[in-house]
Enzyme design. Structure first.
Site, PDB file in Angstrom:
ATOM      1  N   CYS A  83       0.987  -1.261  -0.114  1.00  0.00           N
ATOM      2  CA  CYS A  83       0.018   0.245   0.029  1.00  0.00           C
ATOM      3  C   CYS A  83       0.954   1.284  -0.160  1.00  0.00           C
ATOM      4  O   CYS A  83       2.124   1.362   0.326  1.00  0.00           O
ATOM      5  CB  CYS A  83      -0.954  -0.081   1.072  1.00  0.00           C
ATOM      6  SG  CYS A  83      -1.765  -1.554   1.542  1.00  0.00           S
ATOM      7  N   ARG A  85       1.247   1.740  -6.247  1.00  0.00           N
ATOM      8  CA  ARG A  85       1.390   0.809  -5.146  1.00  0.00           C
ATOM      9  C   ARG A  85       0.034   0.309  -4.520  1.00  0.00           C
ATOM     10  O   ARG A  85       0.410  -0.950  -3.709  1.00  0.00           O
ATOM     11  CB  ARG A  85       2.206   1.505  -3.537  1.00  0.00           C
ATOM     12  CG  ARG A  85       3.532   1.953  -4.103  1.00  0.00           C
ATOM     13  CD  ARG A  85       3.989   2.826  -2.844  1.00  0.00           C
ATOM     14  NE  ARG A  85       4.192   1.852  -1.439  1.00  0.00           N
ATOM     15  CZ  ARG A  85       5.492   1.304  -1.646  1.00  0.00           C
ATOM     16  NH1 ARG A  85       6.545   1.373  -2.427  1.00  0.00           N
ATOM     17  NH2 ARG A  85       5.597   0.161  -0.467  1.00  0.00           N
ATOM     18  N   TRP A 143      -3.815  -1.798  -1.331  1.00  0.00           N
ATOM     19  CA  TRP A 143      -3.836  -3.155  -1.953  1.00  0.00           C
ATOM     20  C   TRP A 143      -4.144  -4.219  -0.841  1.00  0.00           C
ATOM     21  O   TRP A 143      -3.488  -4.613   0.171  1.00  0.00           O
ATOM     22  CB  TRP A 143      -2.486  -3.560  -2.443  1.00  0.00           C
ATOM     23  CG  TRP A 143      -2.249  -4.801  -3.349  1.00  0.00           C
ATOM     24  CD1 TRP A 143      -2.464  -4.581  -4.776  1.00  0.00           C
ATOM     25  CD2 TRP A 143      -1.878  -5.908  -3.056  1.00  0.00           C
ATOM     26  NE1 TRP A 143      -2.393  -5.856  -5.223  1.00  0.00           N
ATOM     27  CE2 TRP A 143      -1.874  -6.732  -4.017  1.00  0.00           C
ATOM     28  CE3 TRP A 143      -1.573  -6.676  -1.952  1.00  0.00           C
ATOM     29  CZ2 TRP A 143      -1.691  -8.032  -4.106  1.00  0.00           C
ATOM     30  CZ3 TRP A 143      -1.307  -7.963  -1.769  1.00  0.00           C
ATOM     31  CH2 TRP A 143      -1.400  -8.618  -2.942  1.00  0.00           C
ATOM     32  N   ASN A 151       0.524   0.084   6.399  1.00  0.00           N
ATOM     33  CA  ASN A 151       1.164  -1.003   5.276  1.00  0.00           C
ATOM     34  C   ASN A 151       1.488  -1.900   5.946  1.00  0.00           C
ATOM     35  O   ASN A 151       2.696  -1.978   6.814  1.00  0.00           O
ATOM     36  CB  ASN A 151       2.037  -0.083   4.418  1.00  0.00           C
ATOM     37  CG  ASN A 151       2.478  -1.045   3.077  1.00  0.00           C
ATOM     38  OD1 ASN A 151       2.217  -2.124   2.969  1.00  0.00           O
ATOM     39  ND2 ASN A 151       3.684  -0.675   2.704  1.00  0.00           N
ATOM     40  N   GLY A 152       1.257  -3.223   5.594  1.00  0.00           N
ATOM     41  CA  GLY A 152       1.738  -4.655   6.038  1.00  0.00           C
ATOM     42  C   GLY A 152       0.738  -5.460   6.525  1.00  0.00           C
ATOM     43  O   GLY A 152      -0.320  -5.313   6.364  1.00  0.00           O
ATOM     44  N   GLU A 189      10.526 -14.478 -18.791  1.00  0.00           N
ATOM     45  CA  GLU A 189      10.010 -12.945 -18.426  1.00  0.00           C
ATOM     46  C   GLU A 189       8.884 -12.535 -19.826  1.00  0.00           C
ATOM     47  O   GLU A 189       7.837 -11.804 -19.239  1.00  0.00           O
ATOM     48  CB  GLU A 189      11.234 -12.197 -18.558  1.00  0.00           C
ATOM     49  CG  GLU A 189      11.025 -10.684 -18.562  1.00  0.00           C
ATOM     50  CD  GLU A 189      10.495 -10.310 -17.184  1.00  0.00           C
ATOM     51  OE1 GLU A 189       9.957  -9.250 -17.093  1.00  0.00           O
ATOM     52  OE2 GLU A 189      10.522 -11.013 -16.122  1.00  0.00           O
ATOM     53  N   LYS A 196       5.359 -11.088 -18.632  1.00  0.00           N
ATOM     54  CA  LYS A 196       4.989  -9.732 -19.010  1.00  0.00           C
ATOM     55  C   LYS A 196       3.534  -9.888 -19.729  1.00  0.00           C
ATOM     56  O   LYS A 196       2.487  -9.009 -19.576  1.00  0.00           O
ATOM     57  CB  LYS A 196       5.699  -8.989 -19.808  1.00  0.00           C
ATOM     58  CG  LYS A 196       7.163  -8.505 -19.162  1.00  0.00           C
ATOM     59  CD  LYS A 196       6.606  -7.316 -18.185  1.00  0.00           C
ATOM     60  CE  LYS A 196       7.683  -6.925 -17.323  1.00  0.00           C
ATOM     61  NZ  LYS A 196       7.658  -8.094 -16.382  1.00  0.00           N
ATOM     62  N   GLU A 218       0.835 -10.683 -17.084  1.00  0.00           N
ATOM     63  CA  GLU A 218       0.369  -9.667 -15.942  1.00  0.00           C
ATOM     64  C   GLU A 218      -0.315  -8.575 -16.464  1.00  0.00           C
ATOM     65  O   GLU A 218      -0.967  -7.769 -15.693  1.00  0.00           O
ATOM     66  CB  GLU A 218       1.848  -9.661 -15.154  1.00  0.00           C
ATOM     67  CG  GLU A 218       2.841  -8.787 -15.881  1.00  0.00           C
ATOM     68  CD  GLU A 218       4.112  -8.356 -15.051  1.00  0.00           C
ATOM     69  OE1 GLU A 218       4.006  -8.389 -13.761  1.00  0.00           O
ATOM     70  OE2 GLU A 218       5.113  -8.036 -15.317  1.00  0.00           O
ATOM     71  N   HIS A 239       8.512 -32.933 -23.200  1.00  0.00           N
ATOM     72  CA  HIS A 239       8.006 -33.737 -21.968  1.00  0.00           C
ATOM     73  C   HIS A 239       6.566 -33.283 -21.506  1.00  0.00           C
ATOM     74  O   HIS A 239       6.677 -33.145 -20.283  1.00  0.00           O
ATOM     75  CB  HIS A 239       9.193 -33.639 -20.967  1.00  0.00           C
ATOM     76  CG  HIS A 239      10.414 -34.020 -21.340  1.00  0.00           C
ATOM     77  ND1 HIS A 239      10.905 -35.325 -21.289  1.00  0.00           N
ATOM     78  CD2 HIS A 239      11.448 -33.283 -22.127  1.00  0.00           C
ATOM     79  CE1 HIS A 239      12.060 -35.621 -21.791  1.00  0.00           C
ATOM     80  NE2 HIS A 239      12.568 -34.281 -22.260  1.00  0.00           N
ATOM     81  N   LYS A 278       3.273  -2.704  -7.198  1.00  0.00           N
ATOM     82  CA  LYS A 278       4.760  -2.551  -7.584  1.00  0.00           C
ATOM     83  C   LYS A 278       5.579  -3.219  -6.597  1.00  0.00           C
ATOM     84  O   LYS A 278       6.649  -3.703  -7.066  1.00  0.00           O
ATOM     85  CB  LYS A 278       4.994  -1.013  -7.687  1.00  0.00           C
ATOM     86  CG  LYS A 278       6.289  -0.603  -8.080  1.00  0.00           C
ATOM     87  CD  LYS A 278       6.631  -1.193  -9.537  1.00  0.00           C
ATOM     88  CE  LYS A 278       7.930  -0.816  -9.967  1.00  0.00           C
ATOM     89  NZ  LYS A 278       8.237  -1.605 -11.336  1.00  0.00           N
TER      90      LYS A 278
END
Length: 607
Positions: free
Chosen positions: A2, A27, A75, A101-102, A483, A487, A490, A506, A602
């Protein structure tokens, strides 16, 4: 996760807080709210959704003249995204409000105790528990400061928290434990925030708060104390060189696109002062006092993990250092075997990633040297590592990391060259070729990026209806495949999986059909013949293929995408923005929120 901003000064506080929240919106975005004291009355305004919803609520409020206030973008960790769970949270008696935050890990035990004392809860959050715990402490202590510290000593977990109360309408209190919180020192005004951009228009002077520290601030003063006993702590003030232009879009539609196009400058900035071009030597004075490790353990999450996987190839090939690459959230919960001559390298853009930070602390407890690779000066990783290498990428605003990975790869390249020279394992011709390629990269990328974007736009439109994608790569291209897949999913919400090309046989190849395309990294390297065989296996199942390749490479696919060649493994620096641009253009074409994709934040500062 947050975002927190607090202000005490001479300006109307609410507009300053809203402006700060806008810079912290990356955030968190589930909800937002502000708190301020006016006419000795504590006011909170909250709204579910984006910051614009909060601004609409505030537009209907009478003019506020308070010069002290605080705000929060959330968040969700405890409680669904809803207004009742939005911050700030008041205590039952209305004597105080906090933003947080946390995660308070023992919140349920604390809540049960408070329920037994008659407290009522209106949300599912751990934050409301902390607000009432502070109010309970106020009944037994002399001041709000004492009550704040008393409550925090009982709260276990991670937090950055700020508090306002009508008892002291011009004062803010704030504290941190394992979550980012920074003090901004101005003239006739002071700030507290989760990140520097929140107050950057007003001051570049900052104080980095450490775990277990608490700050009292008003317009003209600030004091840092230890939560444990409220003893004073002397803190230096640091001057930050960032300017606000670095946090603006600069004419680009999205921050992500701007940050992709900043990668030529990122490479230049990362190399500045670290290469003696005349002598062809890399200098990393940050590591001069540490021996070259017997074995290196790279610990990271997400995009930083992929950068570490890519760097492993160079470190083992050039420096002959065995490397293991560890997912931080797994590393911290294993019975880790570390030798005193080993080193742990933690990689984090923010320097605050909770799992990576925990891995750092475990390594230090075991007596192993830790180096940090991060972007944020004064971050927790930067302060706690034995040595820190700053990537110097500048602020990265988009949630989807782009230029940060580029900067991490540059520094990993330099690290491999540096240790290779110290160990005398690096051939002179390899060092010459690598440094020559690095020196050319900024200009090469600058020229290539516009054309790469045009190609990405066309391909994104062609494949916009795909529901799933495979990304294939071998050797140093395998981490790039991971990566690229990350991308795409997300920001466009198209399902994608990255695979080592040889693993297709496989199991995953069973999924290939005409509606399931593959993005293959088919660069001009020694492994191209193997990749070509894997592409043919996909085509034999009627799968469509995009092949990212180099001039002169013969590969017959539905959509060859030719990008400029670069020497050896440094070809990755050209492939990386192509992958990023394809994802960006797909997301933009599909109308997604590119800079703030759903369910993501983020900086992952909680488990």
């Amino acid at each position: 996760m947050c975002g927190i901003i607090g202000y005490a000064g001479h300006r109307p506080a609410v507009p300053v807080v809203i402006e700060g929240l806008r810079r912290l919106e990356y955030r968190g975005y589930d909800s937002a709210g502000v708190a301020f004291v006016q006419n000795r009355e504590l006011n909170t305004v909250r709204a579910e959704g984006k910051l614009a919803a909060l601004e609409e609520r505030l537009a209907g409020c009478p003019n506020t003249v308070a010069t002290t206030g605080m705000g929060h973008t959330r968040w969700a960790t405890h409680g669904v995204p809803a207004e009742r769970n939005a911050h700030p949270h008041k205590s039952n008696d209305g004597s105080l409000a906090i933003v947080h935050n946390g995660i308070i890990e023992n919140y349920q035990e604390l809540k049960n105790d408070l329920l037994a004392k008659g407290y009522v809860f209106h949300s599912e959050t751990d934050t409301e528990v902390l607000a009432n715990l502070i109010a309970e402490g106020r009944k037994h202590t002399a001041t709000t400061l004492d009550a704040f510290a008393w409550a925090l000593r009982q709260a276990h977990g991670a937090y950055a928290v700020a508090l306002t109360t009508p008892e002291e309408p011009d004062v803010l209190y704030a504290a941190r434990l394992s979550a980012p919180l920074i003090l901004g020192v101005g003239t006739g005004e002071n700030f507290v925030a989760s990140d520097i951009p929140a107050f950057l228009p007003y001051t570049r002077d900052v104080v980095f708060l450490e775990d277990g520290e608490l700050v009292r601030l008003d317009a003209h003063s600030w004091k840092v104390m230890r939560i444990a006993d409220l003893s004073a702590v002397d803190k230096p003030v640091h001057h930050i060189q960032w300017d606000m232009q670095a946090a603006q879009k600069g004419g680009y539609k999205h921050f992500m696109l701007k940050e992709i196009f900043e990668q030529p400058k990122v490479v230049t900035d990362c190399l500045a002062g670290r290469v003696d071009w005349a002598r062809e030597e890399v200098t990393l004075p940050e590591l001069a006092a540490l021996p070259v490790p017997k074995r290196l353990h790279i610990v990271a999450c997400g995009t930083s993990l992929h950068a570490g996987m890519w760097g492993k190839h160079l470190l083992e090939s050039w420096a002959k250092v065995p490397v293991s690459v560890e997912i931080a959230s797994e590393f911290r919960y294993r019975d880790i075997l570390l030798d005193p001559e080993d080193m742990v390298l933690v990689i984090s853009q923010s320097g605050e990633t909770a799992d990576t930070l925990a891995g750092l602390r475990i390594a230090r407890e075991k007596g192993v040297k830790v180096a940090g690779l991060c972007n944020v000066v004064g971050s927790s990783i930067a302060r706690e590592a034995d040595a820190v290498i700053y990537t110097q990428a500048g602020p990265e605003i988009s949630v989807a990391s782009t230029k940060a990975m580029c900067s991490q790869m540059v520094l990993l390249t330099l690290l491999a060259l540096y240790w290779g020279r110290r160990k005398a394992t690096l051939a002179d011709d390899v060092r010459h070729e690598a440094l020559s390629a690095l020196r050319k990269l900024p200009g090469q990328l600058e020229s290539a990026l516009p054309g790469m974007r045009d190609e990405a736009q066309q391909l994104a439109r062609t494949y916009s209806k795909a529901r799933s994608f495979f990304y294939l790569g071998r050797g140093h291209c395998f981490p790039l495949a991971l990566e690229g897949a990350l991308k795409l999913k997300e920001i466009s919400y198209i399902h994608a999986e990255g695979y080592a090309s040889g693993e297709m046989k496989h199991g995953p190849i069973a999924l290939i059909d005409p509606e399931f395309p593959t993005f293959a990294l088919a660069l001009a390297d020694d492994l191209f013949p193997k990749v070509k065989s894997n592409i043919e296996e996909v085509q034999a199942r009627r799968g469509k293929v995009i092949a990212l390749t180099n001039p002169g490479v013969e590969v017959r696919v539905d959509n060859p995408w030719v990008v400029p060649a670069a020497w050896g493994p440094l070809a990755a620096f050209v492939a990386l923005p192509a992958l990023q641009l394809f994802s960006y253009e797909a997301a933009d074409y599909l109308g997604k929120d590119v800079d703030q994709p759903r369910n993501l934040a983020k900086s992952v500062t909680v488990e």
